[in-house]
Design a protein around this motif. Structure first.
Motif, PDB file in Angstrom:
ATOM      1  N   LYS A 261      20.905  58.404 -43.767  1.00 24.15           N
ATOM      2  CA  LYS A 261      20.432  57.025 -43.748  1.00 24.15           C
ATOM      3  C   LYS A 261      19.198  56.935 -44.623  1.00 24.15           C
ATOM      4  CE  LYS A 261      21.927  55.902 -39.006  1.00 24.15           C
ATOM      5  NZ  LYS A 261      22.466  57.212 -38.650  1.00 24.15           N
ATOM      6  N   ALA A 262      18.981  55.763 -45.198  1.00 24.21           N
ATOM      7  CA  ALA A 262      17.779  55.516 -45.980  1.00 24.21           C
ATOM      8  C   ALA A 262      17.182  54.184 -45.545  1.00 24.21           C
ATOM      9  CB  ALA A 262      18.098  55.497 -47.473  1.00 24.21           C
ATOM     10  N   LEU A 263      15.952  54.222 -45.038  1.00 26.99           N
ATOM     11  CA  LEU A 263      15.209  53.005 -44.723  1.00 26.99           C
ATOM     12  C   LEU A 263      14.388  52.667 -45.958  1.00 26.99           C
ATOM     13  CD1 LEU A 263      13.921  53.815 -41.102  1.00 26.99           C
ATOM     14  CD2 LEU A 263      16.151  52.964 -41.837  1.00 26.99           C
TER      15      LEU A 263
ATOM     16  N   SER B 123       8.269  51.686 -49.136  1.00 25.55           N
ATOM     17  CA  SER B 123       8.567  53.043 -48.700  1.00 25.55           C
ATOM     18  C   SER B 123      10.064  53.324 -48.673  1.00 25.55           C
ATOM     19  CB  SER B 123       7.993  53.281 -47.307  1.00 25.55           C
ATOM     20  OG  SER B 123       8.627  52.449 -46.357  1.00 25.55           O
ATOM     21  N   VAL B 124      10.371  54.608 -48.753  1.00 23.95           N
ATOM     22  CA  VAL B 124      11.729  55.111 -48.570  1.00 23.95           C
ATOM     23  C   VAL B 124      11.648  56.264 -47.575  1.00 23.95           C
ATOM     24  CG1 VAL B 124      13.732  56.224 -49.622  1.00 23.95           C
ATOM     25  CG2 VAL B 124      12.450  54.499 -50.902  1.00 23.95           C
TER      26      VAL B 124
ATOM     27  N   LEU C 292      11.428  58.293 -55.025  1.00 23.33           N
ATOM     28  CA  LEU C 292      12.295  59.151 -54.230  1.00 23.33           C
ATOM     29  C   LEU C 292      13.741  58.693 -54.390  1.00 23.33           C
ATOM     30  CD1 LEU C 292      12.618  61.401 -52.107  1.00 23.33           C
ATOM     31  CD2 LEU C 292      12.211  59.684 -50.335  1.00 23.33           C
ATOM     32  N   ASN C 293      14.609  59.592 -54.826  1.00 21.45           N
ATOM     33  CA  ASN C 293      16.020  59.266 -55.023  1.00 21.45           C
ATOM     34  C   ASN C 293      16.722  59.022 -53.694  1.00 21.45           C
ATOM     35  OD1 ASN C 293      15.867  59.551 -57.808  1.00 21.45           O
ATOM     36  ND2 ASN C 293      16.314  61.749 -57.720  1.00 21.45           N
ATOM     37  N   ILE C 294      17.547  58.005 -53.670  1.00 19.21           N
ATOM     38  CA  ILE C 294      18.350  57.692 -52.486  1.00 19.21           C
ATOM     39  C   ILE C 294      19.752  58.248 -52.724  1.00 19.21           C
ATOM     40  CG2 ILE C 294      19.307  55.865 -51.053  1.00 19.21           C
ATOM     41  CD1 ILE C 294      16.916  54.132 -51.949  1.00 19.21           C
ATOM     42  N   PRO C 295      20.240  59.132 -51.876  1.00 22.52           N
ATOM     43  CA  PRO C 295      21.578  59.720 -52.082  1.00 22.52           C
ATOM     44  C   PRO C 295      22.654  58.638 -52.142  1.00 22.52           C
ATOM     45  CG  PRO C 295      20.371  60.908 -50.391  1.00 22.52           C
ATOM     46  CD  PRO C 295      19.563  59.692 -50.691  1.00 22.52           C
ATOM     47  N   ASP C 296      23.674  58.878 -52.966  1.00 24.44           N
ATOM     48  CA  ASP C 296      24.736  57.892 -53.161  1.00 24.44           C
ATOM     49  C   ASP C 296      25.502  57.596 -51.874  1.00 24.44           C
ATOM     50  OD1 ASP C 296      24.088  57.697 -55.822  1.00 24.44           O
ATOM     51  OD2 ASP C 296      25.570  59.196 -56.460  1.00 24.44           O
TER      52      ASP C 296
ATOM     53  N   ILE D  24      19.431  50.952 -45.101  1.00 27.16           N
ATOM     54  CA  ILE D  24      18.953  49.943 -44.161  1.00 27.16           C
ATOM     55  C   ILE D  24      17.705  49.318 -44.759  1.00 27.16           C
ATOM     56  CG2 ILE D  24      18.103  49.497 -41.828  1.00 27.16           C
ATOM     57  CD1 ILE D  24      19.654  51.989 -40.921  1.00 27.16           C
ATOM     58  N   SER D  25      17.764  48.055 -45.092  1.00 27.41           N
ATOM     59  CA  SER D  25      16.623  47.399 -45.713  1.00 27.41           C
ATOM     60  C   SER D  25      15.510  47.154 -44.699  1.00 27.41           C
ATOM     61  CB  SER D  25      17.040  46.063 -46.333  1.00 27.41           C
ATOM     62  OG  SER D  25      15.903  45.378 -46.828  1.00 27.41           O
ATOM     63  N   THR D  26      14.304  47.532 -45.090  1.00 28.54           N
ATOM     64  CA  THR D  26      13.116  47.220 -44.287  1.00 28.54           C
ATOM     65  C   THR D  26      12.149  46.353 -45.092  1.00 28.54           C
ATOM     66  OG1 THR D  26      12.121  49.338 -44.950  1.00 28.54           O
ATOM     67  CG2 THR D  26      13.284  49.275 -42.842  1.00 28.54           C
TER      68      THR D  26
END
Length: 443
Positions: A23-25, A42-43, A60-64, A69-71
Motif C-alpha cells: 500500500k502507498a499513502l 508525504s509517501v 520516493l518511488n511508488i511500486p507499480d 490511498i490518497s491522503t
C-alpha cells in the motif's frame, strides 16, 4: 541529506515488494511522532503489516503494484494510544449495579465493544488498567490473533490494593503483607499481564508497596499507581513506581511542596529513565459542559457493538446527569486540574494521554480526542507535544518503541489520517477519516 536518504531508501526497498500486499499513502502532511517539522506531500510505503519506506512525492518511488490511498489535504500521523482505559465499563453511571449485573457479558460483549469503539476512534494501541484477569487476557489475545477488532492492548488485569471493595473481588485483589503481595504479582505475571496496577497504596505499609514494585520489576513489568492522594505519591516514589495515574480526587489547589520536591528529585535521576504520569483530566474537565450540552450523550456512535438492552440501561443510568454522585465535587476540582498538570510538566515528568475511558458518561468512541483537545485548547499545550504524548511516549514506556509510536521504517503500520491541519485544529481528531492497523485499513 534528507533527500539523499529518501532516494537511497527508495532504491533499496523497491525490490522487496510482493503482489497484493503493498500500500502507498500518498500526498498528506506527515506528523511522524518524532516531533520534527511535518513532511509535506508525504509517501508511506506499507508492505504487509510494516512500514517499508517514508518519503515524499517525486522522491520516493511508488511500486507499480501498490494500492494507492490518497491522503491529499490530510494530516497523517501514528495511530493514537490511550494509556488509561477500562474495557469492562462503558459509561454507565452506577458502578455497583454494573459490577453485579454485567460480568457474564464482559468477555464476549462488553469488552469487545469497547475495543472496537477505541479502534474506530483512531486508537490503535491502549493500556487497560483494571479488569478481570481471564477476560482481559482473552480479549487482548483475540485482538492480536485477528479474531475481533480492537487496538493492540496492554492489560494489567486486577487492581492490586489493600482490600477489594465489596463485590469487586473479580477484578480487585487485596494484599495483606509482603509475602501475599509478591505472590499476587507473580500470579498476575504468570497469567500474562503487561503491567501491574497499584491503587490505595497509602493504606499499605511502605514495605508492602516496595514488595509489589520489586516483584513486578523482576518480571520486567512496569508498575502503574494511583496518585489521588499525596501519600499515594510519596510511597509510590519511594518504591520506584514507573507511572502515576490521575491528578487527584481532592480540591486542593496544587500538590504539596514536599511531594513536588520528591518528584523533581526523581526526574533528575536520568539513570532511572523518565517518570511518567497519565493525568486523565478530560472526564472531569468536560463534565459540566456534557451535563449542560448533552449531544455527546445522544451520539449513537457509542452504541457500537452493544446490545440495545445494554444501551438503554446505560442511558437510563445518566437520565439526570446533574444528580450523579460521581461528579458532585467536580466543579470544585476542575479549577485545580490545569495547575497540577503544569506542576508535573514543569517538574520534568513525561505526561501521557489517557482518559479513564468508560467512567460515567465517558465513552470509548469519544474520550481520547477530548483529552488532547483539553490539553491543547484549554491548557495551551503545544499540539506537537500533545500528539507525542499519545504516540511516541506511550510506546516508549511499554518497551515497544521499536515496533510502535512513530511512522518510520520497519515499524508496524499503525497510521491514522484526518482531513485538514490537525496541528492547528486538534479537534479534527473527533472524526478520524482513515485508520490503518498493522497495515490493514480498518476505517
Amino acid at each position: 541529506m534528507r533527500t539523499l536518504f529518501f532516494l537511497l531508501t527508495a532504491s533499496i526497498v523497491t525490490c522487496f515488494y510482493s503482489n497484493g500486499q503493498t500500500k502507498a499513502l500518498v500526498g498528506g502532511t506527515l506528523i511522524d511522532g518524532f516531533g520534527s517539522t511535518p513532511i509535506k506531500n508525504s509517501v508511506i510505503i506499507i508492505e504487509g503489516d510494516r512500514i517499508q519506506a517514508v518519503g515524499q512525492v517525486g522522491i520516493l518511488n511508488i511500486p507499480d503494484d501498490a494500492e494507492v490511498i490518497s491522503t491529499e489535504g490530510m494530516s497523517v500521523m501514528p495511530g493514537l494510544w490511550d494509556m488509561h482505559v477500562h474495557l469492562m465499563i462503558n459509561g454507565h453511571a452506577d458502578y455497583t449495579y454494573w459490577d453485579k449485573t454485567y460480568p457474564p457479558l464482559f468477555e464476549n460483549v462488553i469488552m469487545p465493544a469497547s475495543a472496537k469503539q477505541l479502534l474506530m476512534a483512531g486508537v490503535t494501541s491502549a493500556r487497560d488498567l483494571g479488569g478481570p484477569l481471564k477476560e482481559s487476557i482473552s480479549v487482548r489475545d483475540r485482538i492480536n490473533a485477528g479474531e475481533i477488532p480492537g487496538p493492540t492492548m496492554y492489560v494489567s488485569g486486577p487492581f492490586i490494593q489493600k482490600e477489594p471493595y465489596p463485590g469487586t473481588e473479580m477484578f480487585r485483589w487485596g494484599v495483606s503483607d509482603e509475602k501475599d503481595a509478591r505472590e499476587k504479582v507473580r500470579e498476575l505475571a504468570k497469567g500474562g499481564v503487561d503491567c501491574i496496577k497499584l491503587i490505595d497504596q497509602d493504606q499499605m505499609t511502605q514495605a508492602v508497596v516496595n514488595a509489589v514494585v520489586d516483584e513486578a520489576h523482576k518480571y520486567d513489568l512496569t508498575v502503574v499507581a494511583h496518585a489521588h492522594r499525596p501519600e499515594e505519591i510519596r510511597k509510590g516514589l519511594i518504591a520506584g513506581v514507573d507511572c502515576f495515574e490521575h491528578t487527584g480526587l481532592s480540591s486542593a489547589p496544587e500538590y504539596p511542596q514536599d511531594v513536588m520536591e520528591m518528584i523533581k528529585e526523581r526526574t533528575a535521576q536520568m539513570n532511572l529513565g523518565p517518570l511518567y504520569w497519565t493525568p486523565t483530566v478530560e472526564g472531569l474537565y468536560n463534565y459540566e459542559y456534557v451535563r449542560d450540552n448533552r449531544e455527546k450523550l445522544d451520539n449513537p456512535k457509542w452504541h457500537l457493538g452493544l446490545p440495545d438492552t445494554v444501551v438503554q440501561d446505560i442511558k437510563q443510568s445518566f437520565k439526570y446527569p446533574d444528580r450523579l454522585p460521581y461528579f458532585q465535587l467536580t466543579p470544585i476540582r476542575k479549577p485545580t486540574l490545569e495547575r497540577k498538570v503544569n506542576q508535573l510538566k514543569d517538574a520534568g515528568v513525561v505526561l501521557l494521554i489517557g482518559t479513564d475511558s468508560g467512567i460515567p458518561m465517558k465513552f470509548h468512541i469519544q474520550s481520547t480526542w477530548n483529552e488532547l483537545d483539553v490539553w491543547v485548547n484549554e491548557f495551551d499545550f503545544d499540539p506537537m507535544y500533545t500528539i507525542r504524548a499519545a504516540t511516541y511516549w506511550p510506546a516508549k514506556i511499554m518497551g515497544v518503541e521499536n515496533d510502535y509510536g512513530t511512522i518510520s521504517e520497519g515499524k508496524y503500520a499503525d497510521i491514522i489520517a484526518v482531513n485538514g491541519d490537525v496541528l492547528r485544529y486538534i479537534s479534527l481528531l473527533q472524526d478520524v477519516d482513515l485508520v490503518v492497523k498493522h497495515g490493514k485499513r480498518v476505517k
